[in-house]
Design an enzyme around this catalytic site. Structure first.
Site, mmCIF file in Angstrom:
data_model
loop_
_atom_site.group_PDB
_atom_site.id
_atom_site.type_symbol
_atom_site.label_atom_id
_atom_site.label_comp_id
_atom_site.label_asym_id
_atom_site.label_seq_id
_atom_site.Cartn_x
_atom_site.Cartn_y
_atom_site.Cartn_z
ATOM 1 N N ASP A 71 0.836 -1.191 0.000
ATOM 2 C CA ASP A 71 0.000 0.000 0.000
ATOM 3 C C ASP A 71 0.880 1.254 0.000
ATOM 4 O OD1 ASP A 71 -2.327 -1.496 0.067
ATOM 5 O OD2 ASP A 71 -2.494 -1.426 2.254
ATOM 6 N N ARG A 121 -4.543 -5.210 6.623
ATOM 7 C CA ARG A 121 -5.672 -4.347 7.000
ATOM 8 C C ARG A 121 -6.883 -5.176 7.428
ATOM 9 N NH1 ARG A 121 -7.144 -1.174 2.188
ATOM 10 N NH2 ARG A 121 -5.872 -2.611 0.971
#
Length: 301
Positions: free
Chosen positions: A46, A180
């Protein structure tokens, strides 16, 4: 069709990716700095994540699947008490809770995320929904029912309870894991919500973040022999496969995409292995009855 410009250079450059930069941007910078014709990476991080981004150049791009399939380790900080729409600190807060678990409760909850688990990807992720990336639909405000995917988690431990709102964890897992999602699901299991505040990939297969080059170093050494010297050989990406040496005749056949004779080694019948000749990788394939049947052939001449 116009030919791609650049050098036919092969190998791996291990980058310690900084926060605030996409994985694609890092690859483009490496390609520019090495004037390379071809480059790719083994596993997206990310934009706000840091750590190992293994960039493959030239023929090494053919070994990328062996790194993306390898085990990886992440260290990350979970912000307890808040759920966000992106499951990280970049998103909008959806729910909050005043509940805070004890250290013992956190450690106990981690057990349910170890082993072979099913994990639902974040709404903002690159998985495809009807041919379109989920994050594109999520940006338009659509909430999707994403299917759970299998993930093997070798270990998930608490490193530090930083304060009441923050806990640092370390996870070792296989291909396709979303940190996440772990933070989100842990928060739900603890009844307090949670999201990732910081994330770092500390190693990926044979590559360590501590051995990575910084983006600043890449800029400083761009287009110099010193940057070339930072490259690791192609075969480092094949570290999890047995090596078989081949005869001159076998090497010639393998380079043409045909089964070639190899000298028996640690590989057993039916194993995937790679063949080398005079120290250079020639091919990856399946070992059968004294021959390697190639599925990837390397051109390093």
């Amino acid at each position: 069709m116009a030919r791609k410009k650049g050098r036919d250079i092969s190998g791996w450059l291990i980058v310690d990716k900084p926060a605030g930069m996409t994985s694609t941007s890092v690859v483009n910078k490496v390609r520019w700095a090495l004037a390379a014709k071809k480059a790719g990476h083994a596993g997206t991080l990310d934009p706000e994540a840091t750590g190992v981004l293994a960039v493959a150049l030239g023929e090494a791009t053919k070994t990328v699947p062996y790194i993306t399939d390898a085990m990886k380790a992440y260290r990350f900080v979970v912000r307890l008490g808040q759920a966000t729409n992106t499951d990280d600190a970049e998103g909008e807060t959806l729910r909050e809770s005043a509940e805070r678990p004890s250290d013992a409760e956190i450690k106990e909850a981690l057990h349910q995320f170890v082993g072979d688990i099913q994990q639902v990807p974040p709404q903002f992720s690159a998985v495809k929904v009807d041919g379109e990336r989920a994050y594109k639909r999520a940006r338009d405000g659509e909430e999707m029912e994403l299917s759970a995917r299998p993930l093997f988690v070798e270990s998930l431990i608490m490193l530090e309870r930083i304060d009441a709102d923050h806990v640092e964890l370390e996870m070792v897992c296989g291909k396709g894991g979303y940190v996440r999602s772990i933070a989100r699901d842990l928060g739900e299991a603890l009844g307090c919500h949670g999201h990732v505040l910081r994330l770092r990939r500390v190693w990926s297969g044979p590559f360590e973040a501590s051995d990575g080059i910084s983006v600043e170093e890449i800029d400083a050494l761009a287009k110099t022999p010193e940057l070339d010297e930072k490259l690791l050989p192609l075969q480092v990406g094949l570290a999890d496969l047995p090596e078989l040496r081949c005869t001159p005749e076998g090497a010639a056949r393998l380079r043409n995409g045909n089964p070639g004779m190899v000298i028996p080694g640690e590989a057993e019948y039916g194993d995937e292995a790679w063949a080398s000749f005079e120290g250079k990788p020639v091919a990856v394939g399946i070992f059968k009855a004294g021959e390697l049947h190639p599925n990837r052939v390397f051109n390093l001449d």
